[in-house]
Design a protein around this motif. Structure first.
Motif: not given
Length: 303
Positions: A98-126
C-alpha cells in the motif's frame, strides 16, 4: 515532492536535537491540512494512518493510503507516510504493497515476553520489506479497549504503566526496532492540554535506549512540556486528537451560525483550515522552521 521516509525524517531530527511531528489522518481533509500546515511552518511532517482509521474505512487500506500519499506528493513540504498502531498481522503484511515505508507495530497490550516475540517477528517482516519499524513498551493508555480496573481506559499514572529504562534497553536489543514509543505521562485521546511529563524518565530512557524515542498522546501535552520533552530526548511526536478537536469545533461553530447549510464544503473548508493551523502550531513547537528536520533534499526517498 516525492514521499520521504519516516526513518529519514526521524534520523535527521534526532541528529539535530529537534523533533518531528506525526499527525493521524482519517479523512482527505486531515491529509490536506497536514500538508498545508507543514508548508506554512516550513517543516517536515509524517502523515499517519492508524488501524482504527482503516477500520473506519471499511477495513480497506488501499484507498485511504493512496489518498494520503497523493496529497503528500503534491505538497512542497517533505512528508512521510506511516501506518500507525497496527495490531493485525494481516494489516502489517499489507503495508508495503500500500506504499508505506514505515509502521508502528503495537503489541503493548501483551505480556512482556509475548510483546517481544510478536514485535521481533514484525521487525523481521518489516526490515525484509524495507520498512522502518516503531513499537511501544509501557502503556500510554487512553484508547477505548485499554482497561484500567474500575476506571475505564488505562490511566497514564497507573502503577506499571510507565516504561522501565532497563526493560526498554533489553526490549530494543531483543526486537531490533528502529524507534520506541514510551509511556512517560501522556495519554491518548486527551481533549485538554494538561499532561505533565516525567522529564527525568525521558532522560533515563534516552540514555538507556540506542534508538529514537516516540511520544504518543501529544495532543494533551502543553507546548512548554513538548519543548522540554524534545530537549530531554523525544524525537517523533504523535498528534491525533488535537486535529479532530479543531475539525469538530470549526464544524460545530459554523453550523451554529448557519444551521440550514447542507453543502459539506461550506463547513469542511473552515474545518480543514483549523486543522492546518493546529498542525503548523505543533510543528513550530517541536521542529523549528528551516531546521534539519525540514531540510530534506528534493527527490530524497527512503523507507
Amino acid at each position: 515532492m516525492p514521499l520521504v521516509g519516516t526513518g529519514e525524517l526521524v534520523a535527521r531530527a534526532h541528529a539535530a536535537g529537534h523533533g518531528v511531528a506525526a499527525f493521524n489522518v482519517i479523512t482527505l481533509e486531515h491529509a490536506e491540512a497536514v500538508a498545508a500546515g507543514a508548508e506554512a511552518a516550513g517543516a517536515a511532517a509524517v502523515l499517519q494512518v492508524s488501524e482504527n482509521a482503516v477500520r473506519f474505512h471499511g477495513g480497506r487500506l488501499g484507498p485511504v493510503a493512496a489518498a494520503a500519499a497523493a496529497v503528500a506528493r503534491a505538497s512542497s513540504a517533505p512528508l512521510a507516510l506511516h501506518l500507525d498502531h497496527v495490531e493485525s498481522p494481516e494489516l502489517l503484511r499489507a503495508a508495503p504493497g500500500a506504499g508505506f515505508g514505515s509502521v508502528m507495530f503495537d503489541a503493548s497490550k501483551l505480556p512482556y515476553a509475548e510483546n517481544v516475540a510478536a514485535t521481533a517477528e514484525a521487525v523481521r517482516f518489516g526490515h525484509a520489506h524495507g520498512m522502518w519499524v516503531e513499537a511501544e513498551l509501557g502503556r500510554v493508555g487512553g484508547k477505548p479497549g485499554d482497561p484500567s480496573p474500575g476506571r475505564g481506559p488505562l490511566d497514564a499514572h497507573a502503577p506499571g504503566a510507565r516504561t522501565d529504562p532497563e526493560e526498554a534497553r533489553e526490549y530494543v536489543a531483543a526486537t531490533g526496532v528502529d524507534a520506541l514509543a514510551v509511556a512517560v505521562g501522556s495519554s491518548h485521546a486527551m481533549t485538554e492540554r494538561t499532561a505533565a511529563l516525567d522529564h527525568g524518565l525521558i532522560g533515563e530512557l534516552r540514555r538507556a535506549v540506542p534508538v529514537p524515542l516516540v511520544l504518543h498522546g501529544s495532543s494533551g501535552v502543553p507546548d512548554g512540556e513538548l519543548r522540554r520533552a524534545v530537549a530531554s530526548g523525544m524525537v517523533k511526536i504523535n498528534v491525533g486528537t488535537a486535529l479532530n478537536a479543531a475539525l469538530t469545533g470549526a464544524v460545530r461553530a459554523f453550523l451554529e451560525r448557519e444551521p440550514r447549510v447542507v453543502d459539506p464544503r461550506r463547513y469542511l473548508a473552515p474545518a480543514r483550515e483549523a486543522m492546518a493551523e493546529t498542525v503548523a502550531s505543533f510543528l513550530r513547537t517541536v521542529s523549528p522552521a528551516g531546521g534539519p528536520a525540514g531540510a530534506v533534499p528534493a527527490g530524497a526517498v527512503s523507507p
